[in-house]
Enzyme design. Structure first.
Site, PDB file in Angstrom:
ATOM      1  N   HIS A 203      -8.901   3.361   6.954  1.00 34.00           N
ATOM      2  CA  HIS A 203      -7.452   3.247   6.701  1.00 34.00           C
ATOM      3  C   HIS A 203      -6.567   3.566   7.901  1.00 34.00           C
ATOM      4  O   HIS A 203      -5.348   3.514   7.796  1.00 34.00           O
ATOM      5  CB  HIS A 203      -7.041   4.153   5.534  1.00 34.00           C
TER       6      HIS A 203
HETATM    7  N1  UDP Z   1     -10.688  10.988  -0.770  1.00 31.77           N
HETATM    8  C1  UDP Z   1     -10.582  10.825  -2.140  1.00 31.77           C
HETATM    9  N2  UDP Z   1     -10.658   9.565  -2.664  1.00 31.77           N
HETATM   10  C2  UDP Z   1     -10.879   8.464  -1.889  1.00 31.77           C
HETATM   11  C3  UDP Z   1     -10.998   8.649  -0.501  1.00 31.77           C
HETATM   12  C4  UDP Z   1     -10.889   9.921   0.040  1.00 31.77           C
HETATM   13  O1  UDP Z   1     -10.414  11.794  -2.868  1.00 31.77           O
HETATM   14  O2  UDP Z   1     -10.943   7.355  -2.423  1.00 31.77           O
HETATM   15  C5  UDP Z   1     -10.539  12.356  -0.216  1.00 31.77           C
HETATM   16  C6  UDP Z   1     -11.608  12.813   0.742  1.00 31.77           C
HETATM   17  O3  UDP Z   1     -12.685  13.420   0.073  1.00 31.77           O
HETATM   18  C7  UDP Z   1     -10.859  13.790   1.630  1.00 31.77           C
HETATM   19  C8  UDP Z   1      -9.474  13.200   1.687  1.00 31.77           C
HETATM   20  O4  UDP Z   1      -9.347  12.352   0.547  1.00 31.77           O
HETATM   21  O5  UDP Z   1     -10.769  15.058   1.015  1.00 31.77           O
HETATM   22  C9  UDP Z   1      -9.319  12.423   2.958  1.00 31.77           C
HETATM   23  O6  UDP Z   1      -8.176  11.644   2.897  1.00 31.77           O
HETATM   24  P1  UDP Z   1      -7.902  10.422   3.859  1.00 31.77           P
HETATM   25  O7  UDP Z   1      -9.183   9.867   4.364  1.00 31.77           O
HETATM   26  O8  UDP Z   1      -6.976   9.523   3.126  1.00 31.77           O
HETATM   27  O9  UDP Z   1      -7.035  11.078   5.026  1.00 31.77           O
HETATM   28  P2  UDP Z   1      -7.403  11.737   6.434  1.00 31.77           P
HETATM   29  O10 UDP Z   1      -8.340  12.874   6.177  1.00 31.77           O
HETATM   30  O11 UDP Z   1      -7.975  10.661   7.298  1.00 31.77           O
HETATM   31  O12 UDP Z   1      -6.093  12.205   6.949  1.00 31.77           O
END
Ligand code: UDP
Length: 361
Positions: A203
């Site tokens: 994403h």
């Molecule tokens: N996550 C979730 N559902 C999903 C994808 C990710 O609950 O379909 C959780 C994942 O386990 C982690 C968090 O969302 O705790 C990560 O979010 P994301 O990847 O959107 O953001 P980033 O960490 O890259 O900022």
């Protein structure tokens, strides 16, 4: 002590939940949750409040979609009113999203003490919106809570006063540890085999905001799908952009909409390997010992590569990913370690330090 905890996006909800619980243990600490509305639909927001056991936000700013600049301005405008009405003793921001920086700037301008949880991470790639948010938020914060030593070093290099920097551990892992006992059940209804499939999430703007990146992802999924079972959990941004270019990932591999927190942890826990550009997922796979291939040119979380199971793959193409998975799946991760202080007790350490600084001093 009235404390405002700011959250706006999915990864923020995962990070504030253990902090909220830790604050509640003290009768003299009164946490309130402000939800900016950056992520607002049920699958990206409401389900997390339900599953993580945090109450409805005390204030919902309702910013909704828009450019980073528009969102920053709208959040700041609305958050200023909250600060004026509530007159808090402390604002706590987490992570590196637009809401993090926008609320940090308001708190700093209104002279409310500001704590940043997950400070000091640096990708050294200023084209990432998150990198800008990290640098600016850290520059404004009074207390900086850090997940790994490299982040402490980054802050000291930026001349942040060491007395403000606290290596406290990782609140993402606090949430994971809290729910560890509830993610062993395999989702049998999905038509995939436990321990045999690749779990994919993508994403980041650099990967999904242009047609070339999306076509690269499609090519990768197609190639991987000829050899392994692949489950692609699509972020709304990725799905929206793909649709605008007429791409349908569901023709290539099994796709799923954004998953609830527990559902996603279960999918991760039972996968053979994860392919991602997510920040939090690099940390969770490190803790769980699941091989992770990160399709980015850099990571702001180097400890996941140094002692965890994360494998950074810059300038990826389908064949490179396929070859790397072969290596990773037959790889030996027996030397892997969970980084220091990623133990489920980080929120408690943070609250202890905040009490020392603002209540017991
Ligand atoms: N996550 C979730 N559902 C999903 C994808 C990710 O609950 O379909 C959780 C994942 O386990 C982690 C968090 O969302 O705790 C990560 O979010 P994301 O990847 O959107 O953001 P980033 O960490 O890259 O900022």
């Amino acid at each position: 002590m009235k404390i405002i905890l700011v959250a706006g996006t999915r990864p923020n909800f995962v990070k504030i939940a253990p902090l909220y619980r830790a604050f509640l243990q003290y009768p003299d600490m009164h946490p309130q949750i402000v939800h900016t509305g950056q992520h607002y639909d049920f699958h990206m927001s409401g389900i997390f409040f339900e599953q993580l056991g945090i109450p409805e936000p005390d204030h919902f700013l309702g910013v909704g979609p828009g450019s980073s600049t528009t969102q920053t301005a709208e959040i700041m405008y609305a958050f200023e009113r909250v600060i004026r009405d509530e007159n808090p003793d402390l604002v706590v921001v987490v992570g590196d999203v637009t809401s993090t920086f926008a609320c940090a700037l308001v708190a700093a301008q209104m002279r409310v003490p500001l704590a940043h949880v997950e400070a000091g991470l640096r990708s050294r790639d200023r084209t990432m919106p998150e990198e800008m948010n990290r640098i600016l938020t850290d520059a404004l914060s009074d207390q900086l809570f850090v997940t790994e030593q490299a982040a402490v070093d980054n802050l000291l290099r930026e001349n942040i006063d060491p007395r403000r920097v606290h290596l406290a551990g990782n609140v993402v892992i606090d949430s994971l540890v809290h729910f560890r006992g509830r993610i062993d059940d395999f989702p049998a209804d999905l038509g995939i085999n436990a321990g045999r499939y690749l779990l994919v999430t993508m994403h980041r703007q650099a990967n999904v905001d242009h047609e070339t990146g999306l076509r690269k992802i499609a090519g990768m999924l197609e190639t991987l799908g000829t050899r392994w079972q692949v489950v692609f959990v699509t972020h709304p941004r990725t799905a929206r952009n793909a649709a605008s270019f007429g791409l349908d990932f569901a023709e290539l591999v099994k796709t799923l909409p954004p998953q609830g927190y527990l559902e996603f942890l279960r999918l991760m826990r039972h996968s053979a390997a994860v392919i991602t550009d997510s920040g939090g997922v690099q940390e969770e796979t490190t803790f769980l010992g699941i091989p992770c291939i990160t399709l980015r040119n850099n990571t702001e979380r180097p400890v996941t590569v140094e002692c965890g199971t994360n494998y950074l793959l810059p300038d990826f193409d389908a064949q490179k990913v396929r070859d790397t998975i072969e290596i990773v799946l037959s790889g030996d991760f027996s030397n892997r370690r969970v980084p220091p202080l990623w133990d489920g007790n980080t929120a408690q350490r943070i609250v202890n330090i905040l009490r020392e600084k603002y209540i017991n001093s």
